[in-house]
Motif scaffolding. Structure first.
Motif, PDB file in Angstrom:
ATOM      1  N   ASP A 128     -16.253  13.547  -3.732  1.00 59.42           N
ATOM      2  CA  ASP A 128     -15.382  12.370  -3.762  1.00 59.42           C
ATOM      3  C   ASP A 128     -15.913  11.314  -2.789  1.00 59.42           C
ATOM      4  N   ARG A 129     -16.987  10.642  -3.187  1.00 52.15           N
ATOM      5  CA  ARG A 129     -17.616   9.653  -2.329  1.00 52.15           C
ATOM      6  C   ARG A 129     -16.688   8.481  -2.039  1.00 52.15           C
ATOM      7  N   GLN A 130     -15.856   8.127  -3.016  1.00 52.36           N
ATOM      8  CA  GLN A 130     -14.937   7.008  -2.817  1.00 52.36           C
ATOM      9  C   GLN A 130     -13.946   7.296  -1.695  1.00 52.36           C
ATOM     10  N   LEU A 131     -13.377   8.498  -1.700  1.00 56.88           N
ATOM     11  CA  LEU A 131     -12.431   8.867  -0.657  1.00 56.88           C
ATOM     12  C   LEU A 131     -13.121   8.891   0.706  1.00 56.88           C
ATOM     13  N   TRP A 132     -14.331   9.434   0.759  1.00 62.36           N
ATOM     14  CA  TRP A 132     -15.071   9.476   2.010  1.00 62.36           C
ATOM     15  C   TRP A 132     -15.316   8.062   2.541  1.00 62.36           C
ATOM     16  N   GLN A 133     -15.682   7.139   1.644  1.00 61.60           N
ATOM     17  CA  GLN A 133     -15.933   5.768   2.067  1.00 61.60           C
ATOM     18  C   GLN A 133     -14.660   5.114   2.591  1.00 61.60           C
ATOM     19  N   GLU A 134     -13.532   5.430   1.986  1.00 58.71           N
ATOM     20  CA  GLU A 134     -12.260   4.893   2.462  1.00 58.71           C
ATOM     21  C   GLU A 134     -11.971   5.364   3.886  1.00 58.71           C
ATOM     22  N   TYR A 135     -12.287   6.614   4.173  1.00 62.02           N
ATOM     23  CA  TYR A 135     -12.078   7.138   5.527  1.00 62.02           C
ATOM     24  C   TYR A 135     -13.029   6.485   6.526  1.00 62.02           C
ATOM     25  N   VAL A 136     -14.271   6.255   6.111  1.00 57.69           N
ATOM     26  CA  VAL A 136     -15.234   5.600   6.995  1.00 57.69           C
ATOM     27  C   VAL A 136     -14.769   4.189   7.335  1.00 57.69           C
ATOM     28  N   GLU A 137     -14.293   3.472   6.322  1.00 57.57           N
ATOM     29  CA  GLU A 137     -13.836   2.106   6.549  1.00 57.57           C
ATOM     30  C   GLU A 137     -12.579   2.067   7.411  1.00 57.57           C
ATOM     31  N   ALA A 138     -11.717   3.074   7.261  1.00 59.33           N
ATOM     32  CA  ALA A 138     -10.453   3.079   8.005  1.00 59.33           C
ATOM     33  C   ALA A 138     -10.596   3.621   9.422  1.00 59.33           C
ATOM     34  N   TYR A 139     -11.456   4.633   9.602  1.00 55.73           N
ATOM     35  CA  TYR A 139     -11.503   5.335  10.888  1.00 55.73           C
ATOM     36  C   TYR A 139     -12.847   5.263  11.599  1.00 55.73           C
ATOM     37  N   GLY A 140     -13.852   4.691  10.959  1.00 58.97           N
ATOM     38  CA  GLY A 140     -15.141   4.535  11.607  1.00 58.97           C
ATOM     39  C   GLY A 140     -15.743   5.855  12.028  1.00 58.97           C
ATOM     40  N   SER A 141     -16.119   5.969  13.318  1.00 55.73           N
ATOM     41  CA  SER A 141     -16.798   7.163  13.809  1.00 55.73           C
ATOM     42  C   SER A 141     -15.912   8.406  13.797  1.00 55.73           C
ATOM     43  N   LYS A 142     -14.593   8.233  13.684  1.00 58.76           N
ATOM     44  CA  LYS A 142     -13.675   9.371  13.656  1.00 58.76           C
ATOM     45  C   LYS A 142     -13.421   9.889  12.236  1.00 58.76           C
ATOM     46  N   ALA A 143     -14.065   9.284  11.255  1.00 55.76           N
ATOM     47  CA  ALA A 143     -13.827   9.654   9.851  1.00 55.76           C
ATOM     48  C   ALA A 143     -14.096  11.133   9.609  1.00 55.76           C
ATOM     49  N   GLY A 144     -15.179  11.647  10.206  1.00 55.15           N
ATOM     50  CA  GLY A 144     -15.529  13.043   9.994  1.00 55.15           C
ATOM     51  C   GLY A 144     -14.478  14.013  10.505  1.00 55.15           C
ATOM     52  N   ASP A 145     -13.799  13.648  11.591  1.00 52.40           N
ATOM     53  CA  ASP A 145     -12.764  14.516  12.153  1.00 52.40           C
ATOM     54  C   ASP A 145     -11.480  14.473  11.337  1.00 52.40           C
ATOM     55  N   LEU A 146     -11.217  13.352  10.682  1.00 46.84           N
ATOM     56  CA  LEU A 146      -9.951  13.169   9.973  1.00 46.84           C
ATOM     57  C   LEU A 146     -10.061  13.434   8.476  1.00 46.84           C
ATOM     58  N   PHE A 147     -11.270  13.409   7.957  1.00 47.38           N
ATOM     59  CA  PHE A 147     -11.475  13.611   6.513  1.00 47.38           C
ATOM     60  C   PHE A 147     -10.970  15.003   6.118  1.00 47.38           C
ATOM     61  N   PRO A 148     -10.215  15.110   5.006  1.00 49.15           N
ATOM     62  CA  PRO A 148      -9.631  16.414   4.628  1.00 49.15           C
ATOM     63  C   PRO A 148     -10.695  17.459   4.309  1.00 49.15           C
ATOM     64  N   GLY A 149     -10.617  18.575   4.994  1.00 49.55           N
ATOM     65  CA  GLY A 149     -11.524  19.691   4.738  1.00 49.55           C
ATOM     66  C   GLY A 149     -10.746  20.890   4.243  1.00 49.55           C
ATOM     67  N   GLU A 150     -11.146  22.080   4.684  1.00 47.34           N
ATOM     68  CA  GLU A 150     -10.475  23.293   4.226  1.00 47.34           C
ATOM     69  C   GLU A 150      -9.028  23.342   4.719  1.00 47.34           C
ATOM     70  N   TYR A 151      -8.175  23.916   3.886  1.00 50.34           N
ATOM     71  CA  TYR A 151      -6.790  24.160   4.272  1.00 50.34           C
ATOM     72  C   TYR A 151      -6.471  25.623   3.989  1.00 50.34           C
ATOM     73  N   LEU A 152      -6.472  26.457   4.987  1.00 51.32           N
ATOM     74  CA  LEU A 152      -6.147  27.881   4.914  1.00 51.32           C
ATOM     75  C   LEU A 152      -7.205  28.723   4.205  1.00 51.32           C
ATOM     76  N   VAL A 153      -7.719  28.233   3.085  1.00 49.05           N
ATOM     77  CA  VAL A 153      -8.695  28.985   2.293  1.00 49.05           C
ATOM     78  C   VAL A 153      -9.896  28.081   2.010  1.00 49.05           C
ATOM     79  N   ASP A 154     -10.927  28.638   1.346  1.00 51.66           N
ATOM     80  CA  ASP A 154     -12.144  27.866   1.102  1.00 51.66           C
ATOM     81  C   ASP A 154     -11.894  26.642   0.224  1.00 51.66           C
TER      82      ASP A 154
END
Length: 229
Positions: free
Chosen positions: A75-101
């Motif tokens: 989901d490149r579009q979602l990732w780009q939205e996080y980069v534009e909104a959070y800048g260098s913190k995008a990687g920490d806030l971008f949704p990753g795993e939740y409980l399971v893989d």
């Protein structure tokens, strides 16, 4: 047995396993290749989007969570939205795993549910494996424990297996895993839940087999796919 999981298994074979196995069966460690990991996660990511779109949900009413590295490619579009909104913190806030893989989640203002939970393990421990102190004997691989713990109507486990491994699940032990797993479900009782267990041999003479198991522990084998010789 659950027709949705049967269909998912058939599509996984057609869209991921068969194309990759036709070109990579010479590799003994094929599951460790990035193409197998990405192919598996991309498939279940895209099927989640398809599942929710068919249910009439828009993007604000569901999300697919999995490893952040894979999510960025899916989901490149979602990732780009996080980069534009959070800048260098995008990687920490971008949704990753939740409980399971990987999981499919849906919600509205006052309701929430995980629709599908999936665990992928290319090095599952064999049944009744004892790594020594302090862990002690592990009856089943931890990923299968997690699938029982989390509540969801659909649950999937992708487990590699070997003909020769000592510390990894061996092909000959698949029946033991199914028996132990079904026994747990029969004791606990998990109505309304269905499991798909997929076992993938990692040697050329092997193949892939699936089993659908109800929340009551009843198991049904699915058609086995043998790797090209």
């Amino acid at each position: 047995m659950n027709e949705f999981l049967k269909k998912l298994y058939d599509e996984y074979l057609e869209e991921v396993v068969k194309p990759l196995s036709e070109v990579e069966t010479d590799s003994l460690d094929k599951q460790y290749g990035d193409s197998w990991n990405r192919g598996t996660f991309r498939f279940f990511h895209d099927k989640g989007v398809e599942f929710f779109e068919k249910a009439g949900l828009d993007e604000s009413e569901y999300e697919i969570r999995c490893r952040s590295g894979f999510m960025k490619s899916f989901d490149r579009q979602l990732w780009q939205e996080y980069v534009e909104a959070y800048g260098s913190k995008a990687g920490d806030l971008f949704p990753g795993e939740y409980l399971v893989d990987l999981c499919w989640r849906r919600w509205d203002d006052d309701w929430y549910r995980t629709e599908l939970a999936m665990e992928v393990e290319w090095n599952p421990t064999p049944p009744n494996y004892n790594p020594g102190p302090p862990a002690g004997v592990e009856i089943l691989d931890e990923d299968l424990h997690k699938l029982i713990d989390i509540r969801a109507p659909f649950k999937v486990a992708i487990l590699a297996c070997s003909f020769k491994g000592k510390k990894i699940l061996r092909t000959e032990q698949i029946r033991n895993v199914l028996s132990l797993f079904s026994g747990w479900l029969k004791k606990g009782g998990y109505p309304g839940e269905s499991y798909l267990l997929v076992f993938e041999d990692n040697y050329r003479k092997g193949g892939v087999e699936g089993h659908v198991i109800s929340g009551d522990g009843d198991s049904e084998p699915l058609e086995r796919y043998g790797y090209p010789q």
